[in-house]
Design a protein around this motif. Structure first.
Motif, PDB file in Angstrom:
ATOM      1  N   SER A 103       0.848  -1.196   0.000  1.00 38.48           N
ATOM      2  CA  SER A 103       0.000   0.000   0.000  1.00 38.48           C
ATOM      3  C   SER A 103       0.880   1.241   0.000  1.00 38.48           C
ATOM      4  CB  SER A 103      -0.894   0.011   1.240  1.00 38.48           C
ATOM      5  OG  SER A 103      -0.100   0.226   2.417  1.00 38.48           O
ATOM      6  N   GLU A 104       0.262   2.390  -0.215  1.00 37.42           N
ATOM      7  CA  GLU A 104       1.030   3.642  -0.201  1.00 37.42           C
ATOM      8  C   GLU A 104       1.710   3.854   1.147  1.00 37.42           C
ATOM      9  OE1 GLU A 104       0.242   8.440  -0.195  1.00 37.42           O
ATOM     10  OE2 GLU A 104      -0.917   7.238  -1.619  1.00 37.42           O
ATOM     11  N   GLN A 105       1.002   3.591   2.244  1.00 39.70           N
ATOM     12  CA  GLN A 105       1.608   3.785   3.557  1.00 39.70           C
ATOM     13  C   GLN A 105       2.746   2.796   3.792  1.00 39.70           C
ATOM     14  OE1 GLN A 105       1.058   6.326   5.610  1.00 39.70           O
ATOM     15  NE2 GLN A 105      -0.350   7.100   4.056  1.00 39.70           N
ATOM     16  N   GLU A 106       2.619   1.586   3.281  1.00 41.13           N
ATOM     17  CA  GLU A 106       3.696   0.599   3.426  1.00 41.13           C
ATOM     18  C   GLU A 106       4.909   0.983   2.588  1.00 41.13           C
ATOM     19  OE1 GLU A 106       0.848  -3.293   4.384  1.00 41.13           O
ATOM     20  OE2 GLU A 106       1.475  -2.833   2.328  1.00 41.13           O
ATOM     21  N   LEU A 107       4.692   1.567   1.403  1.00 38.12           N
ATOM     22  CA  LEU A 107       5.810   2.088   0.604  1.00 38.12           C
ATOM     23  C   LEU A 107       6.515   3.210   1.362  1.00 38.12           C
ATOM     24  CD1 LEU A 107       4.210   2.363  -2.969  1.00 38.12           C
ATOM     25  CD2 LEU A 107       5.960   0.735  -2.247  1.00 38.12           C
ATOM     26  N   ARG A 108       5.728   4.119   1.921  1.00 38.73           N
ATOM     27  CA  ARG A 108       6.302   5.242   2.663  1.00 38.73           C
ATOM     28  C   ARG A 108       7.104   4.750   3.869  1.00 38.73           C
ATOM     29  NH1 ARG A 108       3.772  10.528   2.352  1.00 38.73           N
ATOM     30  NH2 ARG A 108       2.290  10.676   0.630  1.00 38.73           N
ATOM     31  N   LEU A 109       6.569   3.758   4.569  1.00 33.90           N
ATOM     32  CA  LEU A 109       7.276   3.254   5.740  1.00 33.90           C
ATOM     33  C   LEU A 109       8.595   2.602   5.342  1.00 33.90           C
ATOM     34  CD1 LEU A 109       7.498   2.682   8.746  1.00 33.90           C
ATOM     35  CD2 LEU A 109       6.084   0.627   8.400  1.00 33.90           C
ATOM     36  N   PHE A 110       8.610   1.814   4.281  1.00 35.49           N
ATOM     37  CA  PHE A 110       9.861   1.212   3.830  1.00 35.49           C
ATOM     38  C   PHE A 110      10.899   2.299   3.537  1.00 35.49           C
ATOM     39  CE2 PHE A 110      12.890  -0.358   0.747  1.00 35.49           C
ATOM     40  CZ  PHE A 110      13.189  -1.634   1.211  1.00 35.49           C
ATOM     41  N   TYR A 111      10.452   3.343   2.900  1.00 34.09           N
ATOM     42  CA  TYR A 111      11.323   4.481   2.560  1.00 34.09           C
ATOM     43  C   TYR A 111      11.879   5.142   3.826  1.00 34.09           C
ATOM     44  CZ  TYR A 111      12.138   9.227   0.599  1.00 34.09           C
ATOM     45  OH  TYR A 111      12.654  10.431   0.227  1.00 34.09           O
ATOM     46  N   VAL A 112      11.029   5.327   4.824  1.00 34.63           N
ATOM     47  CA  VAL A 112      11.479   5.927   6.083  1.00 34.63           C
ATOM     48  C   VAL A 112      12.451   5.003   6.804  1.00 34.63           C
ATOM     49  CG1 VAL A 112      10.720   6.578   8.405  1.00 34.63           C
ATOM     50  CG2 VAL A 112       9.516   7.464   6.406  1.00 34.63           C
ATOM     51  N   LEU A 113      12.160   3.717   6.849  1.00 37.30           N
ATOM     52  CA  LEU A 113      13.059   2.772   7.517  1.00 37.30           C
ATOM     53  C   LEU A 113      14.419   2.724   6.815  1.00 37.30           C
ATOM     54  CD1 LEU A 113      10.652  -0.220   8.320  1.00 37.30           C
ATOM     55  CD2 LEU A 113      11.268   1.718   9.770  1.00 37.30           C
ATOM     56  N   THR A 114      14.412   2.756   5.496  1.00 39.45           N
ATOM     57  CA  THR A 114      15.675   2.804   4.756  1.00 39.45           C
ATOM     58  C   THR A 114      16.444   4.070   5.100  1.00 39.45           C
ATOM     59  OG1 THR A 114      14.661   1.563   2.936  1.00 39.45           O
ATOM     60  CG2 THR A 114      16.703   2.734   2.457  1.00 39.45           C
ATOM     61  N   SER A 115      15.736   5.188   5.164  1.00 40.07           N
ATOM     62  CA  SER A 115      16.373   6.463   5.503  1.00 40.07           C
ATOM     63  C   SER A 115      16.964   6.426   6.909  1.00 40.07           C
ATOM     64  CB  SER A 115      15.348   7.603   5.393  1.00 40.07           C
ATOM     65  OG  SER A 115      14.862   7.727   4.074  1.00 40.07           O
ATOM     66  N   LEU A 116      16.249   5.838   7.859  1.00 40.08           N
ATOM     67  CA  LEU A 116      16.761   5.736   9.220  1.00 40.08           C
ATOM     68  C   LEU A 116      18.019   4.884   9.288  1.00 40.08           C
ATOM     69  CD1 LEU A 116      13.418   5.257  11.188  1.00 40.08           C
ATOM     70  CD2 LEU A 116      14.924   7.246  11.300  1.00 40.08           C
ATOM     71  N   HIS A 117      18.116   3.878   8.450  1.00 36.81           N
ATOM     72  CA  HIS A 117      19.325   3.050   8.410  1.00 36.81           C
ATOM     73  C   HIS A 117      20.491   3.777   7.744  1.00 36.81           C
ATOM     74  CE1 HIS A 117      16.717  -0.287   9.601  1.00 36.81           C
ATOM     75  NE2 HIS A 117      17.811  -0.982   9.845  1.00 36.81           N
TER      76      HIS A 117
END
Length: 329
Positions: A103-117
């Motif tokens: 979903s859009e929110q799941e795409l956004r979360l993956f992006y945020v988690l990648t950014s945090l790493h």
């Protein structure tokens, strides 16, 4: 922040091998697609397992912290990204996120988690900032290019002296109907070309210039205090850094009742011309679910004008994150 202008100019002049290593032209990027990083099934499996027990993705976008995450495959992916960001090309494209029907929110979360790493999320525009046409034109009002659909000039992100994201990312949720192509150029190639062909313009690019205070949080900062050079070395980031968006320089000078010096304007004209040199410019269209991360110190970017789909909910939507990523590998 104290800036030794002469020191930066001397470093650029002396660091030929470093600049050569980071310089590229369009043909170089087209011949070597090492900047393209497919997301492996192991990363996607790990993320799906994380989602199964994580709760509301929308809440996690705002609250997730790196210390609380155990995603070793994603951590390895982030290390590969960092290698590319501080390597020759200074950018990397993540592909394959669309394969699992997130979903859009799941795409956004993956992006945020990648950014945090990757590093620290900077928050003048919150953790993420939606990039879409809000009907503005940055040329006639003090709004960021991210809120418009008009063609952007080549630039680097942030006009703020106090806030500099050395990396930023763009996640494509929905592409435009037409246009909106991302254009990239190597700042080190631009400098080398200027030094070889137009060295008389370099002094103007190593002196302080006012910048309009359009970054959230800078509203009370006097424009005269928000001044710094276009090229610096070891000031805002380790090594060479380009910080430039001509429009915000010119509007800043106008706001303090001054004009850009004719010699400086000529230098800006030449800088613009080298950045627009078609042999230097690499173009890239983002598909839905793809994310690009860019080293904001050594890669300038641009975007072509775009036309949206007329249907509600189909407008072009990218999600931007500003990051501070450790420079060393």
């Amino acid at each position: 922040m104290s800036m030794n202008i002469n020191s930066s100019a001397q470093r650029f002049a002396a660091e030929g091998p470093t600049l050569a290593k980071l310089a590229w032209r369009r043909a170089d990027v087209e011949a070597d697609e090492s900047w393209r990083i497919p997301i492996t099934p192991e990363v996607l499996d790990e993320y799906q397992a994380f989602l199964a027990g994580a709760g509301d993705p929308a809440a996690l976008i705002e609250t997730a912290e790196r210390a609380d995450l155990h995603l070793p495959h994603l951590a390895h992916l982030a290390e590969r990204l960092r290698e590319k960001l501080f390597g020759r090309f200074g950018f990397a494209l993540l592909t394959g996120l669309d394969e699992r029907g997130f979903s859009e929110q799941e795409l956004r979360l993956f992006y945020v988690l990648t950014s945090l790493h990757l590093g620290e999320l900077l928050t003048p525009y919150n953790r993420t900032h939606d990039v879409y046409d809000r009907g503005y034109d940055y040329r006639s009002s003090d709004v960021s290019v991210s809120k418009t659909r008009v063609r952007a000039p080549f630039h680097t992100d942030s006009t703020s002296k106090r806030v500099f994201p050395n990396v930023f990312g763009l996640l494509c949720v929905r592409p435009a109907k037409e246009g909106g192509r991302n254009l990239l150029v190597s700042a080190c190639q631009v400098y080398r070309q200027l030094a070889e062909q137009s060295p008389e313009h370099l002094p103007s690019l190593f002196k302080d210039h006012y910048r309009n205070t359009v970054t959230p949080g800078d509203e009370e900062t006097p424009i005269r205090d928000n001044a710094y050079p276009i090229f610096t070395w070891d000031v805002f980031a380790a090594g060479p850094t380009l910080r430039y968006l001509r429009h915000w320089i010119e509007t800043a000078y106008a706001k303090v009742g001054e004009s850009v010096d004719a010699r400086d304007a000529a230098a800006f004209d030449r800088l613009d011309a080298v950045m627009e040199d078609e042999e230097n410019v690499f173009g890239l269209d983002l598909a839905a679910g793809e994310a690009i991360f860019i080293n904001n110190a050594v890669v300038a970017h641009n975007r072509t004008e775009f036309t949206d789909h007329p249907e509600p909910g189909r407008h072009r939507l990218l999600v931007r994150a500003w990051l501070r990523v450790p420079d060393g590998l």
